[in-house]
Motif scaffolding. Sequence first.
Motif: not given
Lengths: 118, 115
Positions: A104-114, B36-48
């Motif tokens: 499966g493709k991964l969907t990420f959260g925004q992250g937490t700086i610890l 892709r991870q834009q500044p201050g953002q999360s990781l976004t899938l571009i493609a497989t």
Amino acid sequence: DQQVKQNSPSLSVQEGRISILNCDYTNSMFDYFLWYKKYPAEGPTFLISISSIKDKNEDGRFTVFLNKSAKHLSLHIVPSQPGDSAVYFCAASARGGAGGTSYGKLTFGQGTILTVHP
Amino acid sequence: SAVISQKPSRDICQRGTSLTIQCQVDSQVTMMFWYRQQPGQSLTLIATANQGSEATYESGFVIDKFPISRPNLTFSTLTVSNMSPEDSSIYLCSAYLMSRTDTQYFGPGTRLTVL
């Protein structure tokens, strides 16, 4: 539409204490969850994962808890160490059920700086 | 685990140019992905990145802007075409290993700045 949310942008903890990082998701199709740690100028490093058939998975100082009814998971780090200071990302995928191998493709959260203070 | 390397590690490019990022894995993998991870953002899938066929793009990403190649099981490239400052991001490749199919491993990323 943010399907995976980490509502705390940052967390500060004293060395030796417990760090608890939280993650919520909205997509009921997600059945596999992962935590990654990321240092600046490096790629994310896999920490620990959990399948939806479990409610807890433990690996050394790291434990992940999953509450499916609440669509919530958390990462516990005990005891916290200064080297744990990093950005922590929660990620989710829909693999197709127990034992699924749909890569499966991964969907990420925004992250937490610890930040763990000595 | 696996060693995933990316080249270049960083680059500064002019608007309107293109940059090709290479991703090499030290063992055979099943699926490869570009994020892709834009500044201050999360990781976004571009493609497989699919071996031997066209890449599968996520909503909001198109082949003309982000052409991807995957000529074999261990190598892939991502091109960022006709760049604008909005393309300034960290670009990461990742892969599922044949030996461990439950975890995606990530490369170190390519930090791109477009002037």
